[in-house]
Scaffold this active site. Structure first.
Site, mmCIF file in Angstrom:
data_model
loop_
_atom_site.group_PDB
_atom_site.id
_atom_site.type_symbol
_atom_site.label_atom_id
_atom_site.label_comp_id
_atom_site.label_asym_id
_atom_site.label_seq_id
_atom_site.Cartn_x
_atom_site.Cartn_y
_atom_site.Cartn_z
ATOM 1 N NE ARG A 91 46.621 37.233 38.554
ATOM 2 C CZ ARG A 91 45.760 38.171 38.199
ATOM 3 N NH1 ARG A 91 45.295 39.015 39.090
ATOM 4 N NH2 ARG A 91 45.352 38.271 36.949
ATOM 5 C CE1 TYR A 92 49.956 33.010 35.611
ATOM 6 C CE2 TYR A 92 48.919 35.161 35.413
ATOM 7 C CZ TYR A 92 48.825 33.790 35.471
ATOM 8 O OH TYR A 92 47.587 33.191 35.386
ATOM 9 N NE ARG A 95 52.735 35.774 32.086
ATOM 10 C CZ ARG A 95 52.333 34.499 32.107
ATOM 11 N NH1 ARG A 95 51.113 34.193 31.776
ATOM 12 N NH2 ARG A 95 53.170 33.544 32.426
ATOM 13 C CB CYS A 104 34.541 50.066 30.147
ATOM 14 S SG CYS A 104 35.652 49.131 31.216
ATOM 15 C CB CYS A 108 30.674 43.112 30.749
ATOM 16 S SG CYS A 108 31.565 43.551 29.239
ATOM 17 C CB CYS A 111 32.878 43.322 34.589
ATOM 18 S SG CYS A 111 34.561 43.956 34.783
ATOM 19 N NE ARG A 113 41.044 44.130 36.960
ATOM 20 C CZ ARG A 113 41.697 43.758 35.866
ATOM 21 N NH1 ARG A 113 41.266 44.126 34.674
ATOM 22 N NH2 ARG A 113 42.797 43.027 35.955
ATOM 23 C CG ASP A 272 37.051 35.441 36.493
ATOM 24 O OD1 ASP A 272 37.755 34.425 36.661
ATOM 25 O OD2 ASP A 272 37.312 36.318 35.652
ATOM 26 C CG ASP A 309 42.221 34.165 36.584
ATOM 27 O OD1 ASP A 309 43.142 33.817 37.344
ATOM 28 O OD2 ASP A 309 42.261 35.185 35.895
ATOM 29 C CE LYS A 316 43.569 34.757 32.489
ATOM 30 N NZ LYS A 316 44.514 35.746 33.061
#
Length: 349
Positions: A91-92, A95, A104, A108, A111, A113, A272, A309, A316
């Site tokens: 995206r950036y 980076r 994981c 969570c 999350c 994702r 999010d 975000d 962000k």
């Protein structure tokens, strides 16, 4: 990858552990069919502590996850629309994200994702990793690569070493970052071999996801201390969550404890717009008020940036001061990538 032994990962196991009532089984089976469940032994222990509610709320599923708000999205930060090759998001300009796996040690309930992690390993093959490395080589503007997922902290030290070594060989990649929950939720995985894989000529920063002081057990602090002794710089990121850390006292306790353990608070994220997470949402104005209470009352070293975000992968933005304004029923935010964007905030529960 780290062992899954003794994890809670089914509704039946949740009931056996007295974490959910039997009367909710039917609804929770629907939740578990859509969003993966996993609670590590370390987090099971944290739930039994005096203030374990802040931990339970993060990992124990609830039927409220079946409630979907029209503004919630399956891909709230635009991973898929900015994926040049499998396992990468770019995206950036300077980076890129590399996702070597999609599992994981815990899942969570908030999350972003949550619709893609945990359904299978999502482990990138050697060939797929090679294509990701080739893409990074082709983009001389990429200064930093961030390993995320899933949780790259559960990769074996051998595989983690391989990935980092390959990235080190790319001349224009000058910084590496790993986003992980492992030191807190699975501290037994932080071994000498794990730390050795992170000690490199190219700087490797580890950003630890932690949302409440109650997650920082004695074992977690030992894991952080081991990483510190190896010279690995540690940052943290926290998600602002209703019923977990939505008071100034809870945030202050967390941030002070992190700094005591040589972890610099980096980001406090506005939640999010992931599907089924409305019961966790704290309105932006409340988040701003919390930051005002903290600012000046705690050391600047303990203060992260409060970040939003922008949906759709537009980047962000800090929202505790500047770059955001209220306009009728929406927030208008300025993207660091250019332009002003509308953000319609769902009503809190």
């Amino acid at each position: 990858m780290t062992t899954r032994r003794n994890r809670i990962s089914t509704v039946e196991q949740l009931m056996q552990a007295n974490l959910v009532p039997a009367s909710s089984a039917n609804h929770l089976e629907q939740v578990a069919a859509k969003y993966s469940v996993a609670i590590s032994p370390a987090m099971q222990a944290a739930m039994l502590a005096e203030d374990g509610t802040s931990v339970s709320r993060q990992f124990v599923p609830t039927e409220l996850e079946l409630v979907h708000h029209p503004s919630e999205l399956s891909d709230p930060i635009g991973d898929s629309s900015h994926s040049p090759v499998p396992g990468m998001t770019h995206r950036y300009p300077d980076r890129a994200l590399l996702m070597p796996l999609l599992v994981c040690p815990v899942y969570c309930r908030f999350c972003f994702r949550r619709e893609v992690v945990g359904q299978d390993t999502g482990l990138l093959s050697r060939e797929a990793l090679g294509r990701a490395f080739d893409y990074i080589r082709s983009q001389p503007g990429i200064w930093e690569v961030i390993l995320t997922g899933g949780d790259p902290g559960i990769l074996s030290p051998k595989r983690l070493n391989y990935i980092l070594a390959e990235l080190e060989r790319i001349e224009h990649v000058q910084n590496l970052r790993i986003h992980t929950r492992v030191p807190v939720v699975a501290p037994e995985h932080v071994t000498k071999e794990f730390c050795d894989a992170l000690v490199r000529n190219t700087p490797v920063w580890v950003v630890i996801h932690v949302n409440s002081a109650e997650e920082l057990s004695g074992e977690a602090k030992e894991a952080l201390a081991m990483m510190n002794r190896c010279g690995i710089p540690l940052l943290s990121q926290t998600v602002l969550l209703r019923g977990v850390n939505d008071t100034a006292e809870q945030l202050e306790s967390l941030f002070r404890e992190l700094v005591r353990n040589r972890v610099r608070p980096y980001y406090l994220h506005q939640l999010d717009l992931a599907s089924g997470t409305g019961h966790f949402r704290v309105p932006i104005e409340e988040g701003q008020a919390l930051m005002r209470q903290l600012r000046g009352n705690v050391s600047g070293l303990c203060l992260p940036q409060y970040m939003l975000d922008i949906p759709g992968g537009r980047g962000k933005v800090p929202i505790d001061v500047g770059m955001i304004e209220r306009m009728q029923d929406a927030w208008i935010v300025e993207s660091p990538l250019g332009g002003r964007h509308q953000y319609i905030e769902p009503s809190p529960w």
